[in-house]
Design an enzyme around this catalytic site. Structure first.
Site, PDB file in Angstrom:
ATOM      1  N   GLY A 104     -25.080 -27.018  -3.620  1.00  0.00           N
ATOM      2  CA  GLY A 104     -24.685 -25.474  -3.190  1.00  0.00           C
ATOM      3  C   GLY A 104     -24.285 -24.536  -4.575  1.00  0.00           C
ATOM      4  O   GLY A 104     -24.614 -23.316  -4.664  1.00  0.00           O
ATOM      5  N   ASN A 151     -18.878 -25.273 -13.182  1.00  0.00           N
ATOM      6  CA  ASN A 151     -18.568 -25.303 -14.698  1.00  0.00           C
ATOM      7  C   ASN A 151     -17.616 -24.391 -15.165  1.00  0.00           C
ATOM      8  O   ASN A 151     -18.017 -23.023 -14.844  1.00  0.00           O
ATOM      9  CB  ASN A 151     -20.028 -24.693 -15.304  1.00  0.00           C
ATOM     10  N   HIS A 200     -14.553 -22.149  -3.209  1.00  0.00           N
ATOM     11  CA  HIS A 200     -14.323 -23.602  -3.356  1.00  0.00           C
ATOM     12  C   HIS A 200     -14.466 -23.818  -4.769  1.00  0.00           C
ATOM     13  O   HIS A 200     -13.680 -24.549  -5.497  1.00  0.00           O
ATOM     14  CB  HIS A 200     -15.540 -24.172  -2.638  1.00  0.00           C
ATOM     15  N   GLU A 201     -15.589 -23.110  -5.323  1.00  0.00           N
ATOM     16  CA  GLU A 201     -15.931 -23.407  -7.029  1.00  0.00           C
ATOM     17  C   GLU A 201     -14.766 -22.765  -7.831  1.00  0.00           C
ATOM     18  O   GLU A 201     -14.097 -23.171  -8.794  1.00  0.00           O
ATOM     19  CB  GLU A 201     -17.345 -22.806  -7.321  1.00  0.00           C
TER      20      GLU A 201
END
Length: 866
Positions: A272, A276, A306-307
């Site tokens: 998904g 980075n 989330h990221e």
């Protein structure tokens, strides 16, 4: 075991000996546009200290031309295809090592992935490294705790946009005419798997975020292929990004640490998204090509947040080794959902989590390969297998329970102390517990032992004893709490709510409603169950909902009376979270064979039109189809398919449904229609392609839905593959060509043996194309033919694993696993595991064991549905 599979013991040995300071990485991708050019140039210079005179670098599947250690050249024999052996290291001073070589462009989504757009011929590059694929691009010490400053220099075709983790600081003429150099600022200390490079003629838009207190300004970017630019809803995405950065910046008490924040949507992506730092990548499927439901937008928001939370949990502070993968993924999973509500984006986020993500966790946690949240990860191959429902969704569920246990504010206070104490460092579970215990004042040792270090879900069930007058003499919550690995009893603490629901007549007539009787009753469990004292003497309810509010993680089994009430009336529960929990419990009972498939389908067809939460409706429509294909008795499957497609078609024609319901039902109808060659169904499919508004007023038939409808016609033999070729004229894009492969593979005209041979040819197909062909071959009506074409998968499994990258190999083994005769397949699988497969790689054995377990479940539940 090959040297490509780094072990935890080897990583710990390097950690004890090394301190890495800098990586200076030069990549030359100027030849990326030439299809026949399989390689790019890569040069890495590393500075580090070592207490040992020898060690090794990781560099996988490349070519090494020169290795220089402190000014002296090493012989080429130092490289074995996975590692570069280093000798003559100084134990007194800083070592400087340079590795000059070439890396291989990827089509598997691992390392440096190269995609050429069939629509315009342009080439796009992006890196995807987690957990251990950065070593495919540059020589390094590829383990999460050996952090270092990274500086990247990229040579690319002129006119390309190039990104890395830090801002670009200089450009200049490239190594040959028509190319350019791109130089980037050094990163803060960074794990190798978190480094990133993106390059290509991407479309980009920019913005900026300044914190409310004015202390921090961050440059923002969004990018995608030009073909997707018309679907890039930048205003919405930037708004969510700004609100998210403000929330995390404030609640985590540590200023955003990575300088800039680019988000790039890329093709053929295996995940998904990936965190980075400063250069987040997402699947471009999040840029919706057609009408999307609210739950799809909520899912995208959840992923975005989330990221973003990973910029702190995982990037700023990184797990020392993959044993503590949950330290970043469970927290990010929890934060994505929590923040979706906190920033006023999607108030229903926990509803979607309860019905969809937790179903993933419960399913994974009941497999024989289940593991504790804090897992034993002996090597990087094992790490790759543990990006699963336990690490993500179970971990987040347990964190939600922990928040109820310690309180939200102490939870965030502990997180703030954790970041302050370990910024740019690496940690383990103990480091976090110290901070949470300090902030909450609680001893978390017993909680940690019970929840993080044992496996399997608790089972909770209500048992009601009725008095002579019809009231409840006793309501007891029964708790089965075992470690799924050892079989020993554990005492997992739970704080749960129990809801008592009565059937109440609706005003003005109509179906009676299930209404909760007052506030839910709070109950604490500690491994032995408990009596709900407050329920004694109360009237017998129609339904007892254990874990009302979804505070804890446990598999809940409805008692017989409650199950009947849920099947008959689940659509008439006002609270969407309570409905999601009841649907989840009914699905769990169906998978266990405790509820007949026909009863589950009756519940879905009766109540789907009343389900206004798109996430819940999407899950139950998908699960209904799975119930037929996986769990219904084979003798009943043809009838069940016809009844299901007819029911969905009827619901789709209702005037009372919302746009989201209509879209979800249309998608479900297209899937169901691919299983039934009924003339009326075929006519409806054709009409939906030609005159959709006449068939279903207000339905928007977008391109992806069109492909699903075309697939239904071809899979049932109602149309030749010519209709798919005609559809490609409408959609001559990457997505269109991928869907064409799927449709062609589903056709009765196709030769399944030739398709299987193509799948098993190393490097013949990209990751997305492998998925598309498998999806076509696994269309329900192709089940027998595909199994026959594969032949004895167990005789081929080890060769598949050896011939393909792990990313492709695991797709092939799962996708080609026999499905037509589950009991027979399970027996053959058990024999392979005990015989030839006993010495197979652990990751391959895990996949086979999980597939065998599912076959055994299918056989058992199909028998119960006879």
């Amino acid at each position: 075991m090959t040297t490509a599979n780094l072990t935890r013991a080897e990583a710990r040995s390097r950690t004890a000996a090394l301190t890495v300071d800098t990586y200076d990485v030069t990549l030359d991708v100027t030849g990326a546009e030439e299809p026949g050019n399989a390689w790019f140039d890569t040069t890495t210079t590393i500075t580090f200290t070592s207490s040992a005179p020898t060690t090794f670098l990781d560099f996988l599947d490349g070519q090494v031309q020169r290795v220089v250690v402190n000014g002296a050249d090493l012989p080429s024999a130092a490289y074995d295809g996975a590692r570069v052996a280093l000798g003559e290291l100084s134990t007194e001073a800083i070592n400087t090592v340079t590795v000059v070589g070439r890396g291989r462009y990827s089509t598997s989504g691992q390392g440096l992935h190269r995609f050429t757009d069939p629509a315009d011929g342009n080439t796009y590059l992006y890196t995807q490294y987690e957990p251990s694929d950065s070593r495919r691009v540059y020589a390094q010490f590829d383990q999460p705790d050996l952090k270092a400053h990274h500086t990247f220099h990229i040579a690319a075709p002129e006119g390309w946009l190039v990104w890395s983790n830090q801002p670009e600081v200089a450009t200049g003429p490239g190594p040959v005419e028509g190319t350019s150099w791109h130089h980037f600022a050094p990163t803060p200390p960074l794990s190798t798997y978190l480094s990133a490079v993106m390059a290509g003629p991407y479309h980009r838009v920019s913005d900026q975020w300044t914190s409310e207190d004015g202390s921090l300004t961050v440059d923002l970017g969004l990018a995608c292929r030009p073909d997707r630019a018309k679907h890039l809803d930048a205003e919405v995405l930037f708004d969510l990004t700004k609100r998210g950065l403000e929330f995390f910046n404030r609640e985590f008490g540590y200023p955003y640490p990575w300088g800039k924040y680019d988000q790039i949507f890329v093709p053929e992506y295996n995940l998904g998204a990936m965190e980075n730092p400063g250069c987040v990548t997402f699947t471009e499927q999040y840029l919706f090509r057609e009408a999307a439901t609210r739950s799809q937008y909520a899912g995208r928001c959840n992923t975005l947040l989330h990221e973003m939370s990973h910029m702190w949990f995982g990037d700023l502070v990184t797990p020392r080794w993959w044993d503590d993968l949950w330290l970043k993924e469970s927290f990010a999973e929890f934060m994505g959902t929590h923040a979706s509500i906190a920033i006023d984006a999607f108030a229903e986020a926990w509803v979607g989590f309860a019905g969809r993500r937790k179903a993933w966790a419960y399913s994974q946690d009941q497999l024989p390969t289940t593991h504790p949240i804090v897992a034993d990860i002996p090597d990087v191959e094992a790490a790759r297998q543990n990006f699963d429902g336990i690490t993500y969704a179970k971990g987040a569920s347990v964190l939600k329970q922990l928040v109820h246990y310690v309180g939200l504010q102490p939870f965030f206070a502990g997180a703030r102390s954790y970041f302050a104490a370990h910024a740019y460092g690496s940690t383990s579970l103990a480091d976090l517990l110290v901070e949470l215990e300090r902030s909450s004042g609680r001893d978390l040792g017993p909680w940690t032992k019970a929840w993080l270090e044992t496996a399997g879900p608790d089972e909770l069930a209500a048992r009601v004893t009725t008095a002579d007058d019809g009231t409840m003499a006793e309501l007891r919550i029964e708790q089965t709490s075992l470690d799924a690995i050892s079989g020993q009893r554990v005492h997992r603490p739970h704080v749960i709510a129990v809801g008592l629901y009565d059937l109440v007549e609706s005003e003005g007539g109509g179906e009676p409603r299930l209404v909760r009787r007052g506030a839910p009753i709070e109950v604490e469990l500690a491994g032995e169950g408990a009596v709900v004292e407050a329920a004694s003497g109360q009237l017998l309810p129609a339904l007892v909902l254990v874990n009302d509010g979804d505070w804890t993680y446990a598999k809940v089994r409805l008692d017989e009376r409650s199950a009947r009430a849920a099947v008959d009336h689940v659509g008439h529960v006002d609270d969407p979270l309570a409905r999601a929990l009841l649907w989840s419990q009914l699905w769990s009972m169906t998978r266990d064979g405790d509820l007949l498939v026909r009863d589950y389908l009756r519940a879905v067809t009766t109540h789907a039109a009343a389900e206004d939460d798109a996430a819940t409706l999407g899950s139950l429509l998908s699960q209904a189809q799975s119930a037929i294909e996986s769990f219904e008795h084979p003798d009943r499957v043809p009838t069940a398919r016809r009844e299901w497609v007819s029911a969905v078609r009827s619901l789709l024609g209702s005037d009372a449904i919302s746009d989201d319901q209509r879209l979800l039902l249309a998608r479900a109808f297209a899937v169901a229609a691919a299983t039934v060659a009924d003339p009326e169904v075929v006519d409806d499919v054709r009409d939906l392609l030609k005159v959709p508004q006449v068939v279903v007023p207000a339905l928007e038939v977008g391109q992806d839905l069109r492909w699903s409808l075309v697939s239904a016609l071809v899979a049932t033999g109602s149309e030749t593959t010519g209709v798919a070729e005609e559809e490609l004229v409408r959609d001559n894009s990457m997505d269109g060509r991928t869907r064409l492969r799927q449709v062609l593979a589903s056709s009765p005209e196709a030769d399944p043996r030739a398709l299987v041979d193509g799948l098993l040819t190393p490097g013949a197909l990209s990751n997305d194309h492998v998925d598309a062909v498998i999806a076509g071959l696994r269309t329900p009506l192709r089940e027998e033919a595909t199994d026959g074409a594969v032949g004895d998968l167990f005789a081929r499994a080890t060769a598949i694993w050896a011939d393909h990258s792990i990313e492709i190999a695991q797709r092939l083994v799962r996708g080609l696993f026999p499905t037509a005769r589950p009991a027979e397949t399970a027996d053959r699988g058990r024999a392979w595991l005990a015989g030839e497969g006993a010495e197979a790689p652990a990751a391959l054995r895990r996949i086979v064991l999980e597939q065998v377990d599912f076959c055994e479940r299918r056989a058992r539940v199909q028998s119960a549905n006879a």
